[in-house]
Design a protein around this motif. Sequence first.
Motif, PDB file in Angstrom:
ATOM      1  N   ASN A  30       0.787  -1.237  -0.092  1.00 52.45           N
ATOM      2  CA  ASN A  30       0.002   0.002  -0.040  1.00 52.45           C
ATOM      3  C   ASN A  30       0.903   1.212   0.036  1.00 52.45           C
ATOM      4  O   ASN A  30       2.010   1.329   0.357  1.00 52.45           O
ATOM      5  CB  ASN A  30      -0.940  -0.026   1.188  1.00 52.45           C
ATOM      6  CG  ASN A  30      -0.107  -0.094   2.641  1.00 52.45           C
ATOM      7  OD1 ASN A  30       0.394   0.919   3.021  1.00 52.45           O
ATOM      8  ND2 ASN A  30      -0.276  -1.230   3.294  1.00 52.45           N
ATOM      9  N   SER A  31       0.165   2.226  -0.378  1.00 52.88           N
ATOM     10  CA  SER A  31       0.923   3.543  -0.524  1.00 52.88           C
ATOM     11  C   SER A  31       1.575   4.009   0.702  1.00 52.88           C
ATOM     12  O   SER A  31       2.670   4.536   0.740  1.00 52.88           O
ATOM     13  CB  SER A  31       0.025   4.942  -1.043  1.00 52.88           C
ATOM     14  OG  SER A  31      -0.478   4.422  -2.321  1.00 52.88           O
ATOM     15  N   LEU A  32       0.831   4.004   1.702  1.00 55.43           N
ATOM     16  CA  LEU A  32       1.348   4.370   3.259  1.00 55.43           C
ATOM     17  C   LEU A  32       2.558   3.685   3.598  1.00 55.43           C
ATOM     18  O   LEU A  32       3.671   4.267   4.295  1.00 55.43           O
ATOM     19  CB  LEU A  32       0.309   4.396   4.248  1.00 55.43           C
ATOM     20  CG  LEU A  32       0.632   4.932   5.549  1.00 55.43           C
ATOM     21  CD1 LEU A  32       1.043   6.285   5.537  1.00 55.43           C
ATOM     22  CD2 LEU A  32      -0.337   4.696   6.555  1.00 55.43           C
ATOM     23  N   GLY A  33       2.630   2.387   3.045  1.00 56.12           N
ATOM     24  CA  GLY A  33       3.717   1.772   3.798  1.00 56.12           C
ATOM     25  C   GLY A  33       4.876   1.798   2.951  1.00 56.12           C
ATOM     26  O   GLY A  33       5.727   1.997   3.567  1.00 56.12           O
ATOM     27  N   LYS A  34       4.899   2.200   1.780  1.00 59.11           N
ATOM     28  CA  LYS A  34       5.766   2.515   0.899  1.00 59.11           C
ATOM     29  C   LYS A  34       6.619   3.737   1.351  1.00 59.11           C
ATOM     30  O   LYS A  34       7.573   4.039   1.119  1.00 59.11           O
ATOM     31  CB  LYS A  34       5.466   2.510  -0.705  1.00 59.11           C
ATOM     32  CG  LYS A  34       5.071   1.078  -1.219  1.00 59.11           C
ATOM     33  CD  LYS A  34       4.635   1.325  -2.737  1.00 59.11           C
ATOM     34  CE  LYS A  34       4.381  -0.093  -3.155  1.00 59.11           C
ATOM     35  NZ  LYS A  34       3.872  -0.231  -4.626  1.00 59.11           N
ATOM     36  N   VAL A  35       5.522   4.785   1.509  1.00 56.02           N
ATOM     37  CA  VAL A  35       6.050   6.030   1.819  1.00 56.02           C
ATOM     38  C   VAL A  35       6.864   6.140   3.323  1.00 56.02           C
ATOM     39  O   VAL A  35       7.986   6.546   3.303  1.00 56.02           O
ATOM     40  CB  VAL A  35       4.776   6.984   2.263  1.00 56.02           C
ATOM     41  CG1 VAL A  35       5.328   8.408   2.971  1.00 56.02           C
ATOM     42  CG2 VAL A  35       4.297   7.241   0.828  1.00 56.02           C
TER      43      VAL A  35
END
Length: 224
Positions: A30-35
Motif C-alpha cells: 500500500n501507498s502509506l507503507g511504501k512512503v
Amino acid sequence: MFREKFLSNLYTQLLTVLIFLAIASSFISNSLGKVILSFILVVFIYIIIHSLVSHKKIYQFAYLSLAVLTLSSQILIETQPEFLGRPFLIIIVGIINLSFLGLAIYIIGKKISQTERVTDDILKGGICIYFLLGIWFGFWYDMIYYLDKTSFYIISFNEQPVYFQPIYYSFVTLTTLGYGDIVPVSRIAKNSAVLEATLGVLYVAISVSRLVSLFISDEINRRN
C-alpha cells in the motif's frame, strides 16, 4: 560516547536497515507503507552521510536539501499516481533520486577506500554499497519504464496481474541471476542491464574481495 559508538558501527547499522527494508518491502504494497519505507531509507542514509561529512557544513546542507527533495518526490509519486504521466516531471524526480543515492554511494565508497584499517564495520560498508547500487539501478529502471513502458517485456505466470518491479529486476540483474520474467527490450534498457550486471560482477570480484583480503590480513597480524 554515543556518537563514538554510532560512528564505530556506522555501516553495520546501515546494512541492518537495508536488509530490514528489503524484507519489509516484500510484505508492504500500500501507498502509506511504501512512503514509510522511503522515509526510513532516506532519513537513515542522510544520517550516515551527515556523520561522514560532519566537518563540511555546506555538504551537509546540500545533501539535506537533496534528501528533502527525494522524500517529497516519493510521497508525491505514492499519493498522486497521475504525476507519473508527465515525462518532464518523471525525469526531474529520477534525477533527484539518482543524485541522492549516487552521492551516497560515492561518499561511502571514498571513505572506505581511504581507510587505513579494514574492520568488520568497514567490510559491511562494502556490502552496503552493493545494496545501494541495486537500489540506484532500480530507480534508473523505474524512470526508463515510466518514460517508455515498452522498454521491458514482462511475462505473466499463472494468469496473475503483471506489474513492473524495478528493485526486484535490478537485484536479479546485479547478481546476474536472470530469471527471465522481466526482459529488457529497448536499447537503453538492454545497455543498462549489461552495465549493471558487469558492475555487479566486477565490484564483488575486485572491491569486496580486496576488503575481505585486507580484513583477513589485519586479523592475522593483530593475533600475531
